[in-house]
Design an enzyme around this catalytic site. Structure first.
Site, PDB file in Angstrom:
ATOM      1  N   GLN A   1       0.710  -1.223   0.072  1.00 29.00           N
ATOM      2  CA  GLN A   1      -0.103   0.103  -0.157  1.00 29.00           C
ATOM      3  C   GLN A   1       0.905   1.269   0.034  1.00 29.00           C
ATOM      4  O   GLN A   1       0.606   2.255  -0.805  1.00 29.00           O
ATOM      5  CB  GLN A   1      -0.791  -0.019   1.201  1.00 29.00           C
ATOM      6  CG  GLN A   1      -2.311   0.725   1.096  1.00 29.00           C
ATOM      7  CD  GLN A   1      -3.306   0.342   0.363  1.00 29.00           C
ATOM      8  OE1 GLN A   1      -3.744  -0.890   0.424  1.00 29.00           O
ATOM      9  NE2 GLN A   1      -3.854   1.148  -0.695  1.00 29.00           N
TER      10      GLN A   1
ATOM     11  N   LYS B   1       1.775   1.671  -3.671  1.00 29.15           N
ATOM     12  CA  LYS B   1       0.804   2.253  -4.275  1.00 29.15           C
ATOM     13  C   LYS B   1       0.370   3.228  -4.304  1.00 29.15           C
ATOM     14  O   LYS B   1       0.093   4.184  -5.223  1.00 29.15           O
ATOM     15  CB  LYS B   1      -0.523   1.023  -4.042  1.00 29.15           C
ATOM     16  CG  LYS B   1      -1.627   1.229  -4.845  1.00 29.15           C
ATOM     17  CD  LYS B   1      -2.869   0.513  -4.158  1.00 29.15           C
ATOM     18  CE  LYS B   1      -2.451  -1.013  -3.985  1.00 29.15           C
ATOM     19  NZ  LYS B   1      -3.741  -1.646  -3.530  1.00 29.15           N
TER      20      LYS B   1
ATOM     21  N   LYS C   1      -2.526  -0.970   6.538  1.00 26.03           N
ATOM     22  CA  LYS C   1      -3.572  -2.029   6.454  1.00 26.03           C
ATOM     23  C   LYS C   1      -3.904  -2.569   7.660  1.00 26.03           C
ATOM     24  O   LYS C   1      -3.187  -2.582   8.648  1.00 26.03           O
ATOM     25  CB  LYS C   1      -2.870  -2.921   5.606  1.00 26.03           C
ATOM     26  CG  LYS C   1      -4.035  -3.891   4.643  1.00 26.03           C
ATOM     27  CD  LYS C   1      -4.280  -3.275   3.266  1.00 26.03           C
ATOM     28  CE  LYS C   1      -5.573  -3.809   2.741  1.00 26.03           C
ATOM     29  NZ  LYS C   1      -5.746  -3.250   1.324  1.00 26.03           N
TER      30      LYS C   1
ATOM     31  N   ASP D   1     -11.625  -3.877   1.985  1.00 26.20           N
ATOM     32  CA  ASP D   1     -10.707  -4.774   1.077  1.00 26.20           C
ATOM     33  C   ASP D   1     -11.535  -5.962   1.304  1.00 26.20           C
ATOM     34  O   ASP D   1     -12.772  -5.918   1.414  1.00 26.20           O
ATOM     35  CB  ASP D   1      -9.421  -4.703   1.831  1.00 26.20           C
ATOM     36  CG  ASP D   1      -8.244  -5.675   1.058  1.00 26.20           C
ATOM     37  OD1 ASP D   1      -7.854  -4.918   0.051  1.00 26.20           O
ATOM     38  OD2 ASP D   1      -8.014  -6.913   1.225  1.00 26.20           O
TER      39      ASP D   1
HETATM   40  P1  NDP Z   1     -14.487  -9.050  -2.055  1.00 29.51           P
HETATM   41  O1  NDP Z   1     -14.629  -9.426  -0.785  1.00 29.51           O
HETATM   42  O2  NDP Z   1     -15.555  -8.112  -2.560  1.00 29.51           O
HETATM   43  O3  NDP Z   1     -14.382 -10.236  -3.159  1.00 29.51           O
HETATM   44  C1  NDP Z   1     -13.308 -11.160  -2.932  1.00 29.51           C
HETATM   45  C2  NDP Z   1     -13.299 -12.178  -4.148  1.00 29.51           C
HETATM   46  O4  NDP Z   1     -12.183 -12.936  -4.015  1.00 29.51           O
HETATM   47  C3  NDP Z   1     -14.701 -13.071  -3.974  1.00 29.51           C
HETATM   48  O5  NDP Z   1     -14.842 -13.519  -5.135  1.00 29.51           O
HETATM   49  C4  NDP Z   1     -13.975 -14.188  -3.288  1.00 29.51           C
HETATM   50  O6  NDP Z   1     -14.518 -15.372  -3.267  1.00 29.51           O
HETATM   51  C5  NDP Z   1     -12.583 -14.343  -3.517  1.00 29.51           C
HETATM   52  N1  NDP Z   1     -11.331 -14.430  -2.747  1.00 29.51           N
HETATM   53  C6  NDP Z   1     -11.088 -13.671  -1.464  1.00 29.51           C
HETATM   54  N2  NDP Z   1     -10.292 -14.526  -0.778  1.00 29.51           N
HETATM   55  C7  NDP Z   1     -10.080 -15.570  -1.450  1.00 29.51           C
HETATM   56  C8  NDP Z   1      -9.154 -16.758  -0.978  1.00 29.51           C
HETATM   57  N3  NDP Z   1      -8.455 -16.784  -0.127  1.00 29.51           N
HETATM   58  N4  NDP Z   1      -8.976 -17.611  -2.148  1.00 29.51           N
HETATM   59  C9  NDP Z   1     -10.243 -17.758  -2.992  1.00 29.51           C
HETATM   60  N5  NDP Z   1     -10.963 -16.811  -3.517  1.00 29.51           N
HETATM   61  C10 NDP Z   1     -10.902 -15.512  -2.563  1.00 29.51           C
HETATM   62  O7  NDP Z   1     -12.936  -8.276  -2.058  1.00 29.51           O
HETATM   63  P2  NDP Z   1     -12.322  -7.199  -3.295  1.00 29.51           P
HETATM   64  O8  NDP Z   1     -13.054  -7.429  -4.428  1.00 29.51           O
HETATM   65  O9  NDP Z   1     -12.573  -5.816  -2.684  1.00 29.51           O
HETATM   66  O10 NDP Z   1     -10.974  -7.604  -3.310  1.00 29.51           O
HETATM   67  C11 NDP Z   1     -10.245  -8.519  -3.880  1.00 29.51           C
HETATM   68  C12 NDP Z   1      -8.883  -8.311  -4.152  1.00 29.51           C
HETATM   69  O11 NDP Z   1      -8.580  -6.971  -4.689  1.00 29.51           O
HETATM   70  C13 NDP Z   1      -7.900  -8.448  -2.876  1.00 29.51           C
HETATM   71  O12 NDP Z   1      -6.797  -8.870  -3.314  1.00 29.51           O
HETATM   72  C14 NDP Z   1      -7.978  -6.743  -2.321  1.00 29.51           C
HETATM   73  O13 NDP Z   1      -6.946  -6.729  -1.669  1.00 29.51           O
HETATM   74  C15 NDP Z   1      -7.729  -6.097  -3.879  1.00 29.51           C
HETATM   75  N6  NDP Z   1      -7.883  -4.756  -3.634  1.00 29.51           N
HETATM   76  C16 NDP Z   1      -9.254  -4.377  -3.251  1.00 29.51           C
HETATM   77  C17 NDP Z   1      -9.432  -3.124  -3.292  1.00 29.51           C
HETATM   78  C18 NDP Z   1     -10.798  -2.446  -2.908  1.00 29.51           C
HETATM   79  O14 NDP Z   1     -11.089  -1.222  -3.037  1.00 29.51           O
HETATM   80  N7  NDP Z   1     -11.922  -3.269  -2.516  1.00 29.51           N
HETATM   81  C19 NDP Z   1      -8.275  -2.105  -3.815  1.00 29.51           C
HETATM   82  C20 NDP Z   1      -7.294  -2.816  -4.215  1.00 29.51           C
HETATM   83  C21 NDP Z   1      -7.102  -4.091  -4.035  1.00 29.51           C
HETATM   84  P3  NDP Z   1     -15.467 -15.905  -2.009  1.00 29.51           P
HETATM   85  O15 NDP Z   1     -16.539 -15.013  -2.026  1.00 29.51           O
HETATM   86  O16 NDP Z   1     -15.930 -17.402  -2.347  1.00 29.51           O
HETATM   87  O17 NDP Z   1     -14.567 -15.872  -0.716  1.00 29.51           O
HETATM   88  O1  2IT Z   2      -5.583  -2.484  -1.499  1.00 29.00           O
HETATM   89  C1  2IT Z   2      -6.123  -1.533  -1.391  1.00 29.00           C
HETATM   90  O2  2IT Z   2      -5.656  -0.571  -2.193  1.00 29.00           O
HETATM   91  C2  2IT Z   2      -7.593  -1.235  -0.697  1.00 29.00           C
HETATM   92  N1  2IT Z   2      -7.954  -2.193  -0.230  1.00 29.00           N
HETATM   93  C3  2IT Z   2      -8.201   0.017  -1.051  1.00 29.00           C
HETATM   94  C4  2IT Z   2      -7.609   0.936   0.320  1.00 29.00           C
HETATM   95  C5  2IT Z   2      -8.355   2.470   0.379  1.00 29.00           C
HETATM   96  O3  2IT Z   2      -8.031   3.093   1.315  1.00 29.00           O
HETATM   97  O4  2IT Z   2      -8.967   2.660  -0.352  1.00 29.00           O
END
Ligand code: NDP
Ligand code: 2IT
Length: 446
Positions: A112, A115, A127, A167
């Site tokens: 982070q 980024k 985080k 997240d």
């Molecule tokens: P969500 O909780 O909305 O969705 C997560 C998705 O990933 C689900 O489909 C979930 O499946 C799957 N998943 C999560 N953990 C696992 C695991 N250990 N093994 C297999 N599948 C998994 O999270 P986000 O979409 O917000 O986050 C997804 C990724 O993006 C993460 O790496 C996060 O750190 C990253 N990210 C998120 C940001 C944000 O703003 N939200 C910003 C930047 C990066 P299931 O439902 O079956 O668990």
């Molecule tokens: O991994 C990421 O960049 C996030 N989960 C978003 C962090 C934020 O402060 O919006």
């Protein structure tokens, strides 16, 4: 093989942080790029900038007791790791998932920092999260957990100190409960203390869409640098959460065809193109599992287990979790004609996978650059909160587009300047490190 000047930093990180394998992996990937920067700025080595960045400024671990709907008491562990505040208050999401441990939170906080530096916004990096599993829990149970979590966390955060967001497992519902408890305990309506807030109470338009949209925009820019585009390209997006859903939506708006997505139970293949409205209904409204998707789409199939990366595509966007795309998966993608990969998740590709992509000449956008649109739009939310203003969707999306295009250009140019043309990993690591390091030097030894 690590540069011989860099190897001691990495060995020391492994020694001081035993067992934290994801943290070691994240550190190694960054320090591996830094040899040329240390050669250019001897002051960075003198002031031990790498060693300082690898030691978080503060690490908080706390007990989170809560009671379920049947009256049973549960104890979870809460974390907030405040890694670096050279460029602004600590900023980064909270993850609620049973796999969360200190090493995972530290890897995410470390990523982070870099980024956030790439966004050009005034935000440091941190985080947090918990090993709490929200799956199958009622709204009231999630509320009680969030209230207990914030009852400790509130003393460590604030508009000028540390600003959490969502997240994995933390979205609008959780941010609502967390903000409500923060407001209650502090007796302050301090909008700037959390981002990802609801639109009715201080949230910003586009924050929900921003990470996924931004990742698709980064893919667009990588293709443009190779004088091509997304029009008619077949794409595969892993995950089906916040990032995946809005990556799919933006890819489709840009003319691509997205044919597969997934969750931790399996893979949906929809040759007619993923129906985003249906996906939103299942995941955001019903909070159901992805296999329900095929009940509504006769041509689609759902397969339990197996790898989504076996579905042939031109462009792959891993948007689920760390280390979900291995060297073997990368070889499969390359053999099937994949030309670009943009990471929506944090560190989804293993080091071996990255090597395979680089060796094959695939355009590879690392998460700290490609998924920075989410946190960048969090910073835009803070900006609106600070000025008590509210921007339109179009204006905010325009800012997001500018920021993503800017990050792409910065990584591209930095990679060229430091002798690794086309290598966005090197470009992102060096550009981000330089920004953080210059600020740390300016502040003296703190
Ligand atoms: P969500 O909780 O909305 O969705 C997560 C998705 O990933 C689900 O489909 C979930 O499946 C799957 N998943 C999560 N953990 C696992 C695991 N250990 N093994 C297999 N599948 C998994 O999270 P986000 O979409 O917000 O986050 C997804 C990724 O993006 C993460 O790496 C996060 O750190 C990253 N990210 C998120 C940001 C944000 O703003 N939200 C910003 C930047 C990066 P299931 O439902 O079956 O668990
Ligand atoms: O991994 C990421 O960049 C996030 N989960 C978003 C962090 C934020 O402060 O919006």
């Amino acid at each position: 093989m690590l540069d011989e000047k860099i190897e001691p930093f990495y060995d020391e990180v492994v020694r001081r942080n035993p067992g934290e394998v994801e943290y070691h992996q994240a550190v190694r990937e960054v320090v591996d790029s830094l040899g040329p920067v240390l050669a250019k700025h001897p002051r960075f080595a003198e002031r031990k900038i790498i060693e300082r960045i690898c030691e978080p400024e503060r690490q908080i671990i706390f007990r989170v007791p809560w009671i379920d709907d049947d009256g049973e008491v549960h104890i979870n562990r809460g974390y907030r790791v405040e890694v670096n505040s050279a460029l602004g208050p600590y900023k980064g999401g909270l993850r609620f998932h049973p796999s969360v441990n200190l090493g995972i939170v530290k890897f995410l906080g470390f990523e982070q920092v870099f980024k956030n530096a790439l966004t050009g916004m005034p935000i440091g990096g941190g985080k947090g999260g918990s090993d709490f599993d929200p799956k199958g829990r009622s709204d009231d149970e999630v509320m009680r957990f969030c209230q207990s979590f914030m009852t400790e966390l509130y003393r460590h955060i604030g508009e000028y100190t540390d600003v959490p967001a969502g997240d994995v497992g933390v979205g609008g519902r959780e941010i609502g409960y967390l903000f409500g408890q923060y407001k209650r305990i502090t007796n302050r309506y301090e909008s700037g203390a959390l981002t990802g807030k609801g639109l009715e109470w201080g949230g910003a338009l586009v924050r929900t869409e921003a990470t996924g949209y931004g990742t698709a925009l980064f893919a667009r820019e990588m293709l443009a640098a190779r004088e091509t585009d997304l029009e008619g390209r077949t794409c595969v997006v892993s995950g089906s959460g916040n990032v995946a859903i809005y990556a799919i939506e933006k890819l489709q708006q840009l003319g691509a065809e997205v044919v597969a997505c997934s969750d931790s139970n399996g893979v949906v293949h929809d040759p007619d193109g993923v129906d985003v409205a249906l996906l939103k209904r299942i995941k955001e409204v019903e909070r159901a599992r992805l296999d329900r998707y095929v009940e509504h789409r006769p041509a689609a199939t759902h397969r339990r287990g197996g790898s989504i990366w076996e579905v042939p595509c031109h462009i792959a966007l891993p948007c689920a979790t760390q280390n979900e795309l291995t060297g073997h998966d990368a070889k499969t993608l390359v053999d099937n004609g994949c030309i670009a990969v943009a990471e929506g998740a944090n560190m989804p590709t293993t080091p071996e996978g990255i090597r395979v992509f680089h060796d094959a000449g695939v355009a590879f956008g690392p998460g700290k650059a490609a998924n920075a649109g989410g946190v960048a739009t969090s910073a835009l939310e803070m900006q609106q909160n600070a000025s008590r203003d509210r921007w339109t969707f179009e204006h905010t999306e325009g800012r997001l587009d500018e920021i993503m295009t800017g990050i792409h250009g910065l990584c591209f140019e930095t990679a060229e300047e430091f002798g690794s043309p086309g290598n966005y990993v090197v470009g992102a690591n060096i550009a981000a490190f330089e920004r953080v390091a210059h600020a740390m030097v300016a502040f003296g030894l703190i």
